[in-house]
Design a protein around this motif. Structure first.
Motif, PDB file in Angstrom:
ATOM      1  N   THR A  27      -6.736-125.591  29.613  1.00  0.00           N
ATOM      2  CA  THR A  27      -5.456-125.017  30.004  1.00  0.00           C
ATOM      3  C   THR A  27      -4.443-125.055  28.871  1.00  0.00           C
ATOM      4  OG1 THR A  27      -4.825-127.164  30.920  1.00  0.00           O
ATOM      5  CG2 THR A  27      -5.718-125.537  32.441  1.00  0.00           C
ATOM      6  N   ARG A  28      -4.689-125.837  27.825  1.00  0.00           N
ATOM      7  CA  ARG A  28      -3.795-125.858  26.675  1.00  0.00           C
ATOM      8  C   ARG A  28      -3.983-124.633  25.788  1.00  0.00           C
ATOM      9  NH1 ARG A  28      -4.403-131.663  24.069  1.00  0.00           N
ATOM     10  NH2 ARG A  28      -4.297-130.293  22.295  1.00  0.00           N
ATOM     11  N   ALA A  29      -5.018-123.831  26.073  1.00  0.00           N
ATOM     12  CA  ALA A  29      -5.238-122.605  25.309  1.00  0.00           C
ATOM     13  C   ALA A  29      -4.117-121.616  25.612  1.00  0.00           C
ATOM     14  CB  ALA A  29      -6.590-122.005  25.689  1.00  0.00           C
ATOM     15  N   ASP A  30      -4.048-120.555  24.801  1.00  0.00           N
ATOM     16  CA  ASP A  30      -3.042-119.516  25.000  1.00  0.00           C
ATOM     17  C   ASP A  30      -3.169-118.970  26.423  1.00  0.00           C
ATOM     18  OD1 ASP A  30      -1.169-117.440  24.549  1.00  0.00           O
ATOM     19  OD2 ASP A  30      -2.815-116.081  24.048  1.00  0.00           O
ATOM     20  N   PRO A  31      -2.113-119.071  27.246  1.00  0.00           N
ATOM     21  CA  PRO A  31      -2.220-118.662  28.651  1.00  0.00           C
ATOM     22  C   PRO A  31      -2.565-117.190  28.844  1.00  0.00           C
ATOM     23  CG  PRO A  31      -0.047-119.618  28.200  1.00  0.00           C
ATOM     24  CD  PRO A  31      -0.819-119.642  26.933  1.00  0.00           C
ATOM     25  N   VAL A  32      -2.061-116.328  27.963  1.00  0.00           N
ATOM     26  CA  VAL A  32      -2.355-114.896  28.096  1.00  0.00           C
ATOM     27  C   VAL A  32      -3.829-114.637  27.807  1.00  0.00           C
ATOM     28  CG1 VAL A  32      -1.847-112.597  27.186  1.00  0.00           C
ATOM     29  CG2 VAL A  32       0.014-114.221  27.572  1.00  0.00           C
ATOM     30  N   ALA A  33      -4.336-115.226  26.725  1.00  0.00           N
ATOM     31  CA  ALA A  33      -5.750-115.047  26.381  1.00  0.00           C
ATOM     32  C   ALA A  33      -6.643-115.632  27.476  1.00  0.00           C
ATOM     33  CB  ALA A  33      -6.049-115.711  25.042  1.00  0.00           C
ATOM     34  N   LEU A  34      -6.237-116.765  28.026  1.00  0.00           N
ATOM     35  CA  LEU A  34      -7.005-117.406  29.095  1.00  0.00           C
ATOM     36  C   LEU A  34      -7.039-116.528  30.342  1.00  0.00           C
ATOM     37  CD1 LEU A  34      -8.547-120.046  29.612  1.00  0.00           C
ATOM     38  CD2 LEU A  34      -6.412-121.051  30.381  1.00  0.00           C
ATOM     39  N   ALA A  35      -5.900-115.961  30.705  1.00  0.00           N
ATOM     40  CA  ALA A  35      -5.841-115.077  31.881  1.00  0.00           C
ATOM     41  C   ALA A  35      -6.687-113.829  31.668  1.00  0.00           C
ATOM     42  CB  ALA A  35      -4.400-114.696  32.181  1.00  0.00           C
TER      43      ALA A  35
END
Length: 195
Positions: A27-35
């Motif tokens: 979840t510490r990854a870029d939220p946009v890229a993760l979504a």
């Protein structure tokens, strides 16, 4: 948590338990890229992430994570049938033998029943995994938890608590103080201290 999020949690947990990693990163990854990954990508198959994952287990996990409901198992009965098939495969291959071995009780002798050998084997596994994956890899963390647990089962409560505490501090640095791995390690320490 929405109804949709609740419905995917068990599949996510199963994937993470098998591979040691969330499907698309922490979840510490870029939220946009993760979504975007959650919406558009299929997760990496477990056997591509970790050696030794039985094909039948991967055959269950990947359809559970399918984006299209038509590609998911029809119902819980189909999932239960797949799990029985996996159990048969594991029993036949002997992979599950260790899971059936009774865990040593508190105060068990470290030298009895090859227990010292078990601790040494886990210590070697931790070192091997660190060399292969790095200190913050999920497999390393899992092996360190197992080592702390074995140490506690051997009667060394203080040693187990120290191993859990060190792991909790490391996880707090790597993943943050509220991450599940951090909390699991500190919970293990509390369990040993209270015992």
């Amino acid at each position: 948590m929405s109804a949709k999020e609740k419905s995917v949690v068990p599949e996510n947990v199963m994937y993470e338990m098998v591979t040691g990693w969330p499907r698309f990163g922490y979840t510490r990854a870029d939220p946009v890229a993760l979504a975007q990954a959650h919406q558009n990508k299929a997760p990496t198959p477990p056997r591509a992430q970790v050696e030794g994952v039985p094909p039948t287990l991967e055959k269950l996990i990947m359809p559970l994570l399918a984006k299209d409901p038509q590609h998911r198992p029809r119902n819980a009965r189909a999932v239960a049938h797949a799990i029985k098939e996996i159990e048969r495969d594991l029993d036949a291959s002997g992979v599950e033998q260790r899971a059936h071995d009774p865990a040593p009780g508190p105060g068990a002798s470290m030298s009895g029943n090859g227990f010292a050998d078990q601790v040494s084997a886990v210590e070697l596994t931790v070192r091997r995994l660190i060399r292969k994956h790095g200190q913050d890899h999920a497999l390393v963390i899992t092996a360190r938890m197992e080592l702390a647990d074995l140490t506690g089962h051997g009667g060394d409560v203080r040693g187990a608590a120290e191993l859990y505490d060190r792991l909790g501090r490391d996880c707090s640095i790597w993943f943050g103080p509220r991450h599940s791995r951090t909390l699991d390690a500190f919970e293990g320490m509390a369990r040993r201290v209270s015992a």
